[in-house]
Scaffold this motif. Sequence first.
Motif, short mmCIF file in Angstrom:
data_model
loop_
_atom_site.label_atom_id
_atom_site.label_comp_id
_atom_site.label_asym_id
_atom_site.label_seq_id
_atom_site.Cartn_x
_atom_site.Cartn_y
_atom_site.Cartn_z
N ILE A 129 0.86 -1.19 0.00
CA ILE A 129 0.00 0.00 0.00
C ILE A 129 0.89 1.23 0.00
O ILE A 129 1.83 1.34 0.80
N ALA A 130 0.60 2.17 -0.88
CA ALA A 130 1.24 3.49 -0.85
C ALA A 130 0.15 4.53 -0.63
O ALA A 130 -0.97 4.37 -1.11
N ASP A 131 0.48 5.58 0.14
CA ASP A 131 -0.56 6.56 0.44
C ASP A 131 -0.55 7.74 -0.54
O ASP A 131 -1.27 8.72 -0.34
N ALA A 132 0.26 7.64 -1.59
CA ALA A 132 0.27 8.68 -2.62
C ALA A 132 0.64 8.05 -3.95
O ALA A 132 1.47 7.13 -4.01
N LYS A 133 0.06 8.54 -5.02
CA LYS A 133 0.37 8.03 -6.35
C LYS A 133 1.84 8.25 -6.68
O LYS A 133 2.47 7.42 -7.35
N ALA A 134 2.40 9.37 -6.19
CA ALA A 134 3.82 9.64 -6.47
C ALA A 134 4.73 8.58 -5.86
O ALA A 134 5.77 8.25 -6.43
N ILE A 135 4.34 8.04 -4.69
CA ILE A 135 5.12 6.96 -4.08
C ILE A 135 4.98 5.69 -4.92
O ILE A 135 5.97 5.00 -5.20
N GLY A 155 7.04 22.42 4.49
CA GLY A 155 8.30 22.16 3.79
C GLY A 155 8.62 20.71 3.56
O GLY A 155 9.70 20.39 3.04
N HIS A 156 7.74 19.79 3.91
CA HIS A 156 8.03 18.35 3.78
C HIS A 156 8.32 17.99 2.32
O HIS A 156 7.65 18.46 1.41
N SER A 157 9.30 17.08 2.14
CA SER A 157 9.70 16.76 0.77
C SER A 157 9.94 15.28 0.50
O SER A 157 10.11 14.90 -0.65
N VAL A 158 9.97 14.40 1.52
CA VAL A 158 10.28 12.99 1.25
C VAL A 158 9.16 12.05 1.67
O VAL A 158 9.32 10.84 1.63
N GLY A 159 8.02 12.58 2.05
CA GLY A 159 6.91 11.73 2.44
C GLY A 159 5.96 11.51 1.29
O GLY A 159 6.18 11.94 0.16
N GLY A 160 4.86 10.83 1.58
CA GLY A 160 3.80 10.69 0.61
C GLY A 160 2.71 11.70 0.93
O GLY A 160 2.91 12.91 0.87
N THR A 161 1.53 11.19 1.30
CA THR A 161 0.45 12.07 1.75
C THR A 161 0.73 12.45 3.20
O THR A 161 0.59 11.62 4.10
N ASN A 162 1.14 13.69 3.43
CA ASN A 162 1.58 14.08 4.76
C ASN A 162 0.40 14.47 5.66
O ASN A 162 -0.40 15.33 5.29
N PRO A 163 0.28 13.85 6.84
CA PRO A 163 -0.86 14.14 7.73
C PRO A 163 -0.94 15.61 8.13
O PRO A 163 -2.04 16.16 8.21
N SER A 164 0.19 16.25 8.39
CA SER A 164 0.17 17.64 8.82
C SER A 164 -0.39 18.55 7.73
O SER A 164 -1.12 19.50 8.02
N LEU A 165 -0.08 18.24 6.49
CA LEU A 165 -0.62 19.02 5.38
C LEU A 165 -2.13 18.84 5.28
O LEU A 165 -2.88 19.81 5.10
N LEU A 166 -2.60 17.59 5.40
CA LEU A 166 -4.04 17.35 5.35
C LEU A 166 -4.76 18.07 6.48
O LEU A 166 -5.86 18.61 6.29
N GLU A 167 -4.17 18.08 7.66
CA GLU A 167 -4.80 18.75 8.81
C GLU A 167 -4.87 20.25 8.59
O GLU A 167 -5.86 20.90 8.98
#
Length: 367
Positions: free
Chosen positions: A146-152, A273-285
């Motif tokens: 499972i990946a939480d982002a298409k980019a991953i 500024g996150h750059s190496v994650g997938g769907t970042n929880p902090s961004l969604l919040e």
Amino acid sequence: MMNIAIIGSRGIPAEFGGFETFAEELAVRLVQRGCQVTVFCENSQQYRQSVYKGVQLCHIRTPNIAGLRSIWSDLTGIVTCLQGYDVVYMLGYHTAFLFFLPCMFGVNFFVNMDGLEWQRKKWSSFIRAYLKVCERLAVYCVPHLIADAKAITDYLTSTYPGSALKFNTIPYGAIIPEDTDPDAVRELGLMPDTYDLVVCRLEPENHVLEIIEGYAASSSDRTLVIVGDHHSGSDYVDTLLQVAGDRVKFLGTIFDSYKLTVLRQHCRAYLHGHSVGGTNPSLLEAMSCGNYVIAHDNPFNREVLADRGRFFRDAEGVTKHIDDLDARGISPEFGKAMKERIRKKYDWETITDLYLQRFFETCKTGR
């Protein structure tokens, strides 16, 4: 009734980071849909009951040694789950050398591939090499990924040819919170709409230094509020403290979800500024609070924000966006558009249904 085990987090209720929140949100909703769910928890969890909102909790005694603690927790969880569960869901791949065990025993074993952990600059060269090997092991060993982002998913399937059929892309979720009282932010020593906000680990791949430098170079007279551990003593944090001027306020680490919601709802803008994650929880919040988001320009953030964000690559980009924001202000429609994207793309109920459908298909067909 499907019997599901979730391992790889520190446990629930969430007291730490993204995987813990994810485990809680997913497990509780799976129980509501009639599943029996067990979440394996480290014994550092303050909540010591055996059941949480219908979810069974299995507490594992772990050594109080960083690194060894999570390895022991994962090993114990994996061995315990070799029998008796319809689905075992592992969060993260940093112990991929253990994944041959459930595969040998024919377990319906899923792994959440998280982000590009080996790219994090905080790790030594040895650990980064180890994580890269673990990534490879997980992709080639595990039948269900499972990946939480298409980019991953795109990165992994292009890096490891022949793995595409193993992958499903199911995003992380968020909840749109109730409005909070503006007076609540005053209790944190701030005034509503007078500050811009950063919430993250203070690490190089989160581009906090570029955000601070860009903010300092802007003409804005607002305060940049940073939530993160500024007492870690790392070289990077020391640099941040040296560069930060009077307009930067460090609040330290905050895990209280209500306080974080208060900070997000009453800031002017959120800088991500996150750059190496997938769907970042902090961004969604931040999006769920209707924030105006200025994010680092990378495929993960662009996938989440689509056309609703503003993007920077360096400190100069931060300066430009802050000055533009001061000059033009923010349309009320911006916040509405952010919340609407959460409802359509990142709703926990829909995400839980996607997981349930995927787990059921695997139990029924073995694929």
